[in-house]
Design a protein around this motif. Structure first.
Motif, PDB file in Angstrom:
ATOM      1  N   THR A  34       0.828  -1.213   0.000  1.00 42.46           N
ATOM      2  CA  THR A  34       0.000   0.000   0.000  1.00 42.46           C
ATOM      3  C   THR A  34       0.862   1.262   0.000  1.00 42.46           C
ATOM      4  O   THR A  34       0.519   2.245  -0.665  1.00 42.46           O
ATOM      5  CB  THR A  34      -0.993   0.027   1.177  1.00 42.46           C
ATOM      6  OG1 THR A  34      -0.289  -0.136   2.402  1.00 42.46           O
ATOM      7  CG2 THR A  34      -2.050  -1.046   1.032  1.00 42.46           C
ATOM      8  N   LEU A  35       1.986   1.240   0.711  1.00 38.34           N
ATOM      9  CA  LEU A  35       2.863   2.418   0.694  1.00 38.34           C
ATOM     10  C   LEU A  35       3.414   2.677  -0.700  1.00 38.34           C
ATOM     11  O   LEU A  35       3.444   3.827  -1.161  1.00 38.34           O
ATOM     12  CB  LEU A  35       4.006   2.247   1.692  1.00 38.34           C
ATOM     13  CG  LEU A  35       3.632   2.393   3.161  1.00 38.34           C
ATOM     14  CD1 LEU A  35       4.811   2.025   4.053  1.00 38.34           C
ATOM     15  CD2 LEU A  35       3.155   3.799   3.460  1.00 38.34           C
ATOM     16  N   VAL A  36       3.852   1.624  -1.375  1.00 37.73           N
ATOM     17  CA  VAL A  36       4.338   1.781  -2.748  1.00 37.73           C
ATOM     18  C   VAL A  36       3.191   2.251  -3.647  1.00 37.73           C
ATOM     19  O   VAL A  36       3.373   3.134  -4.490  1.00 37.73           O
ATOM     20  CB  VAL A  36       4.978   0.473  -3.272  1.00 37.73           C
ATOM     21  CG1 VAL A  36       5.236   0.541  -4.769  1.00 37.73           C
ATOM     22  CG2 VAL A  36       6.271   0.186  -2.521  1.00 37.73           C
ATOM     23  N   GLY A  37       2.019   1.681  -3.447  1.00 37.29           N
ATOM     24  CA  GLY A  37       0.847   2.097  -4.228  1.00 37.29           C
ATOM     25  C   GLY A  37       0.547   3.585  -4.073  1.00 37.29           C
ATOM     26  O   GLY A  37       0.288   4.287  -5.056  1.00 37.29           O
ATOM     27  N   TRP A  38       0.576   4.075  -2.831  1.00 40.54           N
ATOM     28  CA  TRP A  38       0.333   5.497  -2.592  1.00 40.54           C
ATOM     29  C   TRP A  38       1.398   6.357  -3.267  1.00 40.54           C
ATOM     30  O   TRP A  38       1.088   7.414  -3.830  1.00 40.54           O
ATOM     31  CB  TRP A  38       0.310   5.811  -1.094  1.00 40.54           C
ATOM     32  CG  TRP A  38      -0.958   5.389  -0.414  1.00 40.54           C
ATOM     33  CD1 TRP A  38      -1.132   4.281   0.345  1.00 40.54           C
ATOM     34  CD2 TRP A  38      -2.226   6.046  -0.452  1.00 40.54           C
ATOM     35  NE1 TRP A  38      -2.425   4.211   0.784  1.00 40.54           N
ATOM     36  CE2 TRP A  38      -3.123   5.290   0.313  1.00 40.54           C
ATOM     37  CE3 TRP A  38      -2.693   7.204  -1.055  1.00 40.54           C
ATOM     38  CZ2 TRP A  38      -4.454   5.642   0.502  1.00 40.54           C
ATOM     39  CZ3 TRP A  38      -4.017   7.555  -0.869  1.00 40.54           C
ATOM     40  CH2 TRP A  38      -4.883   6.788  -0.105  1.00 40.54           C
ATOM     41  N   ARG A  39       2.651   5.902  -3.215  1.00 42.09           N
ATOM     42  CA  ARG A  39       3.735   6.675  -3.836  1.00 42.09           C
ATOM     43  C   ARG A  39       3.615   6.685  -5.351  1.00 42.09           C
ATOM     44  O   ARG A  39       3.836   7.707  -5.993  1.00 42.09           O
ATOM     45  CB  ARG A  39       5.094   6.105  -3.439  1.00 42.09           C
ATOM     46  CG  ARG A  39       5.417   6.311  -1.985  1.00 42.09           C
ATOM     47  CD  ARG A  39       6.658   7.159  -1.834  1.00 42.09           C
ATOM     48  NE  ARG A  39       6.825   7.561  -0.449  1.00 42.09           N
ATOM     49  CZ  ARG A  39       7.873   7.275   0.276  1.00 42.09           C
ATOM     50  NH1 ARG A  39       8.858   6.583  -0.243  1.00 42.09           N
ATOM     51  NH2 ARG A  39       7.960   7.699   1.502  1.00 42.09           N
ATOM     52  N   VAL A  40       3.268   5.541  -5.946  1.00 41.19           N
ATOM     53  CA  VAL A  40       3.216   5.427  -7.404  1.00 41.19           C
ATOM     54  C   VAL A  40       1.917   5.999  -7.965  1.00 41.19           C
ATOM     55  O   VAL A  40       1.928   6.749  -8.940  1.00 41.19           O
ATOM     56  CB  VAL A  40       3.385   3.948  -7.843  1.00 41.19           C
ATOM     57  CG1 VAL A  40       3.127   3.768  -9.323  1.00 41.19           C
ATOM     58  CG2 VAL A  40       4.774   3.451  -7.475  1.00 41.19           C
ATOM     59  N   LEU A  41       0.789   5.645  -7.353  1.00 40.57           N
ATOM     60  CA  LEU A  41      -0.513   6.035  -7.899  1.00 40.57           C
ATOM     61  C   LEU A  41      -1.072   7.326  -7.305  1.00 40.57           C
ATOM     62  O   LEU A  41      -2.014   7.889  -7.841  1.00 40.57           O
ATOM     63  CB  LEU A  41      -1.525   4.904  -7.686  1.00 40.57           C
ATOM     64  CG  LEU A  41      -1.158   3.568  -8.338  1.00 40.57           C
ATOM     65  CD1 LEU A  41      -2.160   2.496  -7.949  1.00 40.57           C
ATOM     66  CD2 LEU A  41      -1.067   3.718  -9.847  1.00 40.57           C
ATOM     67  N   GLY A  42      -0.504   7.763  -6.175  1.00 38.89           N
ATOM     68  CA  GLY A  42      -0.982   8.997  -5.555  1.00 38.89           C
ATOM     69  C   GLY A  42      -2.267   8.785  -4.770  1.00 38.89           C
ATOM     70  O   GLY A  42      -2.765   7.674  -4.602  1.00 38.89           O
ATOM     71  N   ASP A  43      -2.824   9.899  -4.335  1.00 36.58           N
ATOM     72  CA  ASP A  43      -4.010   9.889  -3.481  1.00 36.58           C
ATOM     73  C   ASP A  43      -5.270   9.935  -4.332  1.00 36.58           C
ATOM     74  O   ASP A  43      -6.054  10.875  -4.263  1.00 36.58           O
ATOM     75  CB  ASP A  43      -3.945  11.093  -2.531  1.00 36.58           C
ATOM     76  CG  ASP A  43      -5.065  11.086  -1.513  1.00 36.58           C
ATOM     77  OD1 ASP A  43      -5.690  10.030  -1.319  1.00 36.58           O
ATOM     78  OD2 ASP A  43      -5.314  12.148  -0.910  1.00 36.58           O
TER      79      ASP A  43
END
Length: 189
Positions: A34-43
């Motif tokens: 999820t942390l990588v997802g937030w960094r890559v895909l944003g909010d």
């Protein structure tokens, strides 16, 4: 009870060790994905939707701390049962890395709780106040915790990735992957 499916042997881990291992694995993988997802895909909508499928960031940290104590106790209690005649360099390195895992699984959430205290905001977990809300900022607590929390967390992520690779890659000709000790048949079959 010596041959119990619940207990560890040099050939395989018992159900208690497996449950503790896979619960921690789920929490850590969920956290890092999820942390990588937030960094890559944003909010955006995708990550907000995905985040609803599992525990929140702070919840994962507290659950890791909560599982860590029984896991350490069980590891110590089972140490003699797990002993293998194989005392190779690889086995000693694996033991060292597992020790580092335990230290990081304690340090990372502990630093987050330290930061919560230092920020004056405190931290509440499922309605239980774990860290008091003081309303006072303590920079000497928050600044190092801010820096160390993320750095140590990503160090843990790299070690977890290495752990997974080392567990699934055979190291000698015809040697089964080490992961079989953790997911293989119960009862030593």
């Amino acid at each position: 009870m010596q041959n119990s499916k619940w207990l560890d042997t040099p050939e395989r881990y018992g159900l208690i060790s497996r449950c503790l291992h896979w619960a921690m694995a789920y929490l850590l993988v969920w956290q890092f994905v999820t942390l990588v997802g937030w960094r890559v895909l944003g909010d955006g909508t995708v990550m907000r939707t995905v985040s609803q499928l599992g525990p929140a960031h702070g919840t994962v940290g507290v659950l890791v701390l909560a599982l860590l104590m029984p896991r350490i106790a069980w590891t110590v209690a089972s140490w003699r049962c797990r002993q293998s005649p194989d005392q190779s360099f690889r086995r000693r390195v694996a033991s060292l890395v597992h020790g580092i895992f335990y230290m990081l699984m304690f340090a990372v959430p502990f630093l987050a709780l330290t930061r919560a205290y230092g920020s004056g905001k405190g931290y509440e977990f499922w309605g239980i106040r774990l860290v008091p809300q003081t309303g006072q900022k303590i920079a000497w607590l928050t600044e190092p915790a801010d820096w160390l929390h993320g750095s140590l967390a990503w160090t843990l992520a790299v070690l977890v990735a290495g752990h997974v690779l080392m567990a699934i890659i055979p190291h000698k000709r015809f040697e089964p992957p080490a992961v079989k000790r953790m997911i293989g048949a119960i009862g030593g079959r």
